[in-house]
Design a protein around this motif. Structure first.
Motif, mmCIF file in Angstrom:
data_model
loop_
_atom_site.group_PDB
_atom_site.id
_atom_site.type_symbol
_atom_site.label_atom_id
_atom_site.label_comp_id
_atom_site.label_asym_id
_atom_site.label_seq_id
_atom_site.Cartn_x
_atom_site.Cartn_y
_atom_site.Cartn_z
ATOM 1 N N SER A 6 0.854 -1.181 0.000
ATOM 2 C CA SER A 6 0.000 0.000 0.000
ATOM 3 C C SER A 6 0.892 1.234 0.000
ATOM 4 O O SER A 6 2.082 1.175 0.334
ATOM 5 C CB SER A 6 -0.939 -0.003 1.205
ATOM 6 O OG SER A 6 -0.206 0.025 2.411
ATOM 7 N N LEU A 7 0.321 2.356 -0.395
ATOM 8 C CA LEU A 7 1.102 3.577 -0.590
ATOM 9 C C LEU A 7 1.438 4.273 0.716
ATOM 10 O O LEU A 7 0.601 4.377 1.609
ATOM 11 C CB LEU A 7 0.326 4.546 -1.481
ATOM 12 C CG LEU A 7 -0.018 4.061 -2.880
ATOM 13 C CD1 LEU A 7 -0.755 5.157 -3.636
ATOM 14 C CD2 LEU A 7 1.218 3.615 -3.631
ATOM 15 N N MET A 8 2.650 4.765 0.771
ATOM 16 C CA MET A 8 3.056 5.657 1.848
ATOM 17 C C MET A 8 2.569 7.059 1.479
ATOM 18 O O MET A 8 2.246 7.320 0.314
ATOM 19 C CB MET A 8 4.579 5.661 1.985
ATOM 20 C CG MET A 8 5.156 4.370 2.458
ATOM 21 S SD MET A 8 6.953 4.529 2.600
ATOM 22 C CE MET A 8 7.308 3.073 3.534
ATOM 23 N N PRO A 9 2.526 7.988 2.443
ATOM 24 C CA PRO A 9 2.045 9.339 2.122
ATOM 25 C C PRO A 9 2.764 9.992 0.941
ATOM 26 O O PRO A 9 2.119 10.577 0.079
ATOM 27 C CB PRO A 9 2.270 10.105 3.429
ATOM 28 C CG PRO A 9 2.147 9.058 4.490
ATOM 29 C CD PRO A 9 2.761 7.820 3.888
ATOM 30 N N LYS A 10 4.081 9.876 0.869
ATOM 31 C CA LYS A 10 4.811 10.497 -0.242
ATOM 32 C C LYS A 10 4.417 9.891 -1.583
ATOM 33 O O LYS A 10 4.355 10.577 -2.600
ATOM 34 C CB LYS A 10 6.324 10.349 -0.044
ATOM 35 C CG LYS A 10 6.891 11.282 0.980
ATOM 36 C CD LYS A 10 8.396 11.141 1.042
ATOM 37 C CE LYS A 10 8.966 12.065 2.082
ATOM 38 N NZ LYS A 10 10.420 11.948 2.181
ATOM 39 N N GLU A 11 4.143 8.600 -1.581
ATOM 40 C CA GLU A 11 3.734 7.951 -2.830
ATOM 41 C C GLU A 11 2.329 8.381 -3.229
ATOM 42 O O GLU A 11 2.017 8.460 -4.422
ATOM 43 C CB GLU A 11 3.826 6.432 -2.687
ATOM 44 C CG GLU A 11 5.266 5.977 -2.593
ATOM 45 C CD GLU A 11 5.411 4.538 -2.155
ATOM 46 O OE1 GLU A 11 6.307 3.869 -2.690
ATOM 47 O OE2 GLU A 11 4.640 4.087 -1.294
ATOM 48 N N ALA A 12 1.484 8.661 -2.247
ATOM 49 C CA ALA A 12 0.152 9.179 -2.559
ATOM 50 C C ALA A 12 0.270 10.532 -3.253
ATOM 51 O O ALA A 12 -0.464 10.824 -4.205
ATOM 52 C CB ALA A 12 -0.688 9.295 -1.284
ATOM 53 N N VAL A 13 1.215 11.357 -2.822
ATOM 54 C CA VAL A 13 1.437 12.656 -3.461
ATOM 55 C C VAL A 13 1.994 12.450 -4.873
ATOM 56 O O VAL A 13 1.602 13.153 -5.802
ATOM 57 C CB VAL A 13 2.376 13.547 -2.612
ATOM 58 C CG1 VAL A 13 2.741 14.820 -3.354
ATOM 59 C CG2 VAL A 13 1.713 13.878 -1.280
ATOM 60 N N ARG A 14 2.868 11.482 -5.041
ATOM 61 C CA ARG A 14 3.374 11.164 -6.387
ATOM 62 C C ARG A 14 2.221 10.781 -7.307
ATOM 63 O O ARG A 14 2.148 11.219 -8.451
ATOM 64 C CB ARG A 14 4.367 9.995 -6.333
ATOM 65 C CG ARG A 14 5.744 10.345 -5.914
ATOM 66 C CD ARG A 14 6.573 9.075 -5.738
ATOM 67 N NE ARG A 14 7.230 8.630 -6.923
ATOM 68 C CZ ARG A 14 8.446 8.998 -7.299
ATOM 69 N NH1 ARG A 14 9.123 9.857 -6.587
ATOM 70 N NH2 ARG A 14 8.982 8.507 -8.389
ATOM 71 N N LEU A 15 1.320 9.944 -6.787
ATOM 72 C CA LEU A 15 0.165 9.522 -7.566
ATOM 73 C C LEU A 15 -0.694 10.723 -7.943
ATOM 74 O O LEU A 15 -1.119 10.856 -9.095
ATOM 75 C CB LEU A 15 -0.655 8.490 -6.783
ATOM 76 C CG LEU A 15 -1.943 8.007 -7.436
ATOM 77 C CD1 LEU A 15 -1.679 7.375 -8.799
ATOM 78 C CD2 LEU A 15 -2.648 7.020 -6.515
ATOM 79 N N ALA A 16 -0.931 11.617 -6.996
ATOM 80 C CA ALA A 16 -1.730 12.818 -7.279
ATOM 81 C C ALA A 16 -1.057 13.670 -8.353
ATOM 82 O O ALA A 16 -1.708 14.155 -9.282
ATOM 83 C CB ALA A 16 -1.938 13.634 -6.004
ATOM 84 N N THR A 17 0.246 13.840 -8.249
ATOM 85 C CA THR A 17 0.994 14.661 -9.197
ATOM 86 C C THR A 17 0.979 14.046 -10.593
ATOM 87 O O THR A 17 0.668 14.722 -11.578
ATOM 88 C CB THR A 17 2.445 14.841 -8.711
ATOM 89 O OG1 THR A 17 2.432 15.416 -7.406
ATOM 90 C CG2 THR A 17 3.238 15.726 -9.655
#
Length: 189
Positions: A6-17
Motif C-alpha cells: 500500500s502507498l506511503m504518504p509520499k507515494e500518494a502525493v506522487r500519484l496525485a501529481t
C-alpha cells in the motif's frame, strides 16, 4: 510502499501529481497548487503530504518540460521559470504502478476513528455538561468534514471519472453521522 504493497504518504502525493499530469500538461506552479489543494481537501493540512518535489520527479524522468506546448517560446524546465510540465512514458508506468497498489482498510491506520470510538464508548463516564461538550465537539468535527467534502465536490464537479460519485457517497455518510449526533444531542437534553 509499505510491506502490504500500500502507498506511503509520499507515494500518494506522487500519484496525485502524476495523475494531474496524465490528464493534461500543467505549469509547474499550477501543478503544485492543484496537488496541494486536492490533498489538503482530502486529509487536511499534513506534514506527511508535503511530499514529493516536482524537481525530483523531473530528475527521475517521470515528468518533463513540455517545450512549446501552450506557451510559445521561452518554455523553461523548472520551478524558477514555471515550465509547462507533462508526464513521460516512465511517469505513466510509475502512475500505473501506484494506481495498482493495495489500499489499506480505512480503520487500519486511522487514529481519529479510534479516538472517536473511544470517546463514544466512555462518554457516559463524564458529567452531563462534559458529555454535551464532547458531542458538540464531535458534531463540529463532522460539520467541518462535510464542508471539506462539499468543497472538494464543487471543485471537481466538471471532471470525468468517478470522483464526483464517490464524494456524493461520502457526503451522504457524513450527513448521516451528523443526523446521528443531532439525535444523540437531543437524547442528552
Amino acid at each position: 510502499m509499505y510491506r502490504d504493497n500500500s502507498l506511503m504518504p509520499k507515494e500518494a502525493v506522487r500519484l496525485a501529481t502524476l495523475g494531474e499530469l496524465a490528464r493534461q500538461p500543467l505549469r509547474y506552479a499550477d501543478l503544485a497548487v492543484a496537488v496541494r489543494r486536492f490533498t489538503s481537501r482530502i486529509v487536511g493540512p499534513s506534514l506527511d503530504l508535503l511530499g514529493t518535489s516536482l524537481e525530483l520527479l523531473r530528475y527521475e524522468g517521470l515528468v518533463e518540460a513540455a517545450g512549446g506546448l501552450g506557451g510559445g517560446s521561452g518554455e523553461g524546465s523548472g520551478l524558477e521559470d514555471n515550465a509547462l510540465l507533462r508526464i513521460t512514458e516512465a511517469g505513466r508506468r510509475e502512475f500505473t504502478t501506484l494506481m495498482r497498489a493495495n489500499v489499506r482498510a480505512p480503520s487500519s491506520d486511522d487514529l481519529n476513528k479510534l479516538v472517536i470510538t473511544l470517546k463514544l464508548r466512555f462518554l457516559d463516564l463524564l458529567e452531563p455538561a462534559d458529555q454535551a461538550d464532547q458531542v458538540e465537539g464531535l458534531t463540529g468535527l463532522f460539520e467541518t468534514e462535510l464542508a471539506r467534502l462539499e468543497d472538494l465536490h464543487v471543485s471537481h464537479a466538471q471532471e470525468a471519472g468517478l470522483l464526483k460519485d464517490w464524494l456524493v457517497h461520502d457526503i451522504s455518510q457524513v450527513r448521516a453521522t451528523l443526523a446521528w449526533f443531532a439525535a444523540l444531542a437531543t437524547r442528552q437534553d
